[in-house]
Scaffold this active site. Structure first.
Site, PDB file in Angstrom:
ATOM      1  N   GLU A  36      13.420  -1.912 -28.748  1.00  0.00           N
ATOM      2  CA  GLU A  36      12.072  -1.416 -29.049  1.00  0.00           C
ATOM      3  C   GLU A  36      11.122  -2.604 -29.162  1.00  0.00           C
ATOM      4  OE1 GLU A  36      12.069   1.169 -32.432  1.00  0.00           O
ATOM      5  OE2 GLU A  36      13.186   2.735 -31.382  1.00  0.00           O
ATOM      6  N   ARG A  91      -4.094   8.636 -11.337  1.00  0.00           N
ATOM      7  CA  ARG A  91      -4.083   9.474 -10.136  1.00  0.00           C
ATOM      8  C   ARG A  91      -3.759  10.936 -10.461  1.00  0.00           C
ATOM      9  NH1 ARG A  91      -1.249   5.503  -5.818  1.00  0.00           N
ATOM     10  NH2 ARG A  91      -0.470   4.568  -7.724  1.00  0.00           N
ATOM     11  N   LYS A 184      -9.093  12.198   7.705  1.00  0.00           N
ATOM     12  CA  LYS A 184      -7.747  12.765   7.723  1.00  0.00           C
ATOM     13  C   LYS A 184      -7.864  14.238   8.075  1.00  0.00           C
ATOM     14  CE  LYS A 184      -5.578   9.645   4.439  1.00  0.00           C
ATOM     15  NZ  LYS A 184      -5.285   9.402   3.022  1.00  0.00           N
ATOM     16  N   ARG A 186      -6.105  17.809   8.789  1.00  0.00           N
ATOM     17  CA  ARG A 186      -4.843  18.526   8.610  1.00  0.00           C
ATOM     18  C   ARG A 186      -4.555  19.356   9.852  1.00  0.00           C
ATOM     19  NH1 ARG A 186      -1.114  18.974   5.310  1.00  0.00           N
ATOM     20  NH2 ARG A 186      -2.131  17.735   3.696  1.00  0.00           N
ATOM     21  N   SER A 214      -0.888   0.628  -3.033  1.00  0.00           N
ATOM     22  CA  SER A 214       0.364   0.817  -3.777  1.00  0.00           C
ATOM     23  C   SER A 214       1.545   0.576  -2.823  1.00  0.00           C
ATOM     24  CB  SER A 214       0.392   2.219  -4.392  1.00  0.00           C
ATOM     25  OG  SER A 214       1.591   2.386  -5.095  1.00  0.00           O
ATOM     26  N   THR A 215       2.004   1.619  -2.152  1.00  0.00           N
ATOM     27  CA  THR A 215       3.096   1.408  -1.185  1.00  0.00           C
ATOM     28  C   THR A 215       2.604   0.660   0.053  1.00  0.00           C
ATOM     29  OG1 THR A 215       2.640   3.444   0.017  1.00  0.00           O
ATOM     30  CG2 THR A 215       4.165   3.598  -1.855  1.00  0.00           C
ATOM     31  N   GLY A 216       1.300   0.659   0.263  1.00  0.00           N
ATOM     32  CA  GLY A 216       0.721   0.000   1.430  1.00  0.00           C
ATOM     33  C   GLY A 216       0.689   0.888   2.664  1.00  0.00           C
TER      34      GLY A 216
END
Ligand code: R5P
Length: 287
Positions: A36, A91, A184, A186, A214-216
């Site tokens: 802790e 997010r 984008k 759909r 983030s993930t790229g």
């Protein structure tokens, strides 16, 4: 004024301390035998204005931030300002499906128990501001990005999605160049197609600007489309460089330059947000 740094934001804390000619307060951090977390602030902050500067990127960052908030409050300062350069868990700022929590609300309301003001940088969505009962300012980082790219002969600035269009328009206006976004579309329930505006990309220097990497995946896909269209130099830039799973190493292969701010300190943090935070603080507390 006292600046208490969490372990995630020493660099921004030091820069703020320089601007305000004060010290970064020492914090003792240890782990109990069962792992802790233990924190202790050393300075006598009774009756003082205190800034707690830290990110809430990981679960452990959040625990540290909340423990420090409580430690500060117990010392009875005059005011507490929660400065959160990278506000994680933002997010999930609304319920997308039944049974889900609103993560950014949970954390905002927890901070509300302690802080008189909250300052963040480029939240994922302004909806989070509405969960706060204390003044909550989200700073948009336009000027420092403009100044960094001013001398690079950029031909136009592109957002990898429509959500970032306002940001690229502001930067484009400052740089005096056009701003676009990749749409984008759909196609069906499983397929999303990214469509670039019909422009001449051949031999162009392009600034590809997003709020977060983030993930790229987003930035690499957009870079690859621009490259196929003949772009000469791709300058990828984001406000927050999370670089999940060391995605920076992959992204480097797609772009000519990768730049982020120091909301999260990385080797690509060529732009500082400290001056913007300082300006916002000056308008809130008498420093
Ligand atoms: C999306 O809404 C955001 O603006 C970013 O484009 C996205 O979060 C980037 O994530 P990743 O790097 O994982 O593609």
């Amino acid at each position: 004024m006292y600046i208490v740094p969490s372990s995630t934001a020493y660099n921004v804390s030091r820069k703020l301390a320089n601007i305000f000619s004060c010290n970064v307060s020492p914090v003792v951090r240890k782990r109990f035998p069962d792992n802790e977390m233990y924190v202790k602030i050393i300075d006598d902050i009774k009756g003082e204005d205190v800034l707690l500067v830290g990110n809430t990127r990981s679960d452990s960052d959040i625990i540290e931030y909340l423990l420090l908030l409580d430690a500060i409050k117990e010392e009875k300062p005059r005011s507490i300002t929660a400065v959160i350069p990278f506000f994680g868990y933002a997010r999930q700022h609304m319920r997308y499906n039944n049974g889900e929590p609103i993560s950014s609300k949970v954390f905002t309301q927890a901070i509300n128990q302690y802080a008189d003001n909250i300052i963040s940088i480029e939240l994922h969505d302004d909806q989070t501001l509405e969960y706060s009962k204390v003044p909550f300012t989200d700073i948009k980082i336009i000027d420092p990005v403009y100044k960094y790219f001013e001398s690079k002969n950029i031909d136009f600035v592109m957002s990898p999605d429509d959500g970032g269009y306002e940001r690229v328009k502001l930067i484009g206006t400052r740089l005096g160049i056009p701003a676009y976004y990749i749409d984008k579309k759909r196609i069906d329930a499983r397929t999303v197609k990214m469509v670039m505006p019909e422009e001449d990309y051949a031999d162009k220097n392009i600034l590809l600007l997003d709020d977060i990497i983030s993930t790229g995946g987003t930035i690499m896909k957009a870079s690859s489309m621009l490259r196929k269209s003949g772009a000469k130099n791709i300058y990828a830039c984001a406000i927050h460089g999370v670089f999940a799973n060391n995605s920076n190493e992959k992204i480097e292969k797609y772009v000519n330059e990768l730049t982020v701010t120091d909301t999260i300190e990385t080797k690509y943090s060529n732009i500082t947000v400290a001056d913007e935070i300082a300006a916002s603080l000056k308008s809130k507390i008498s420093v």
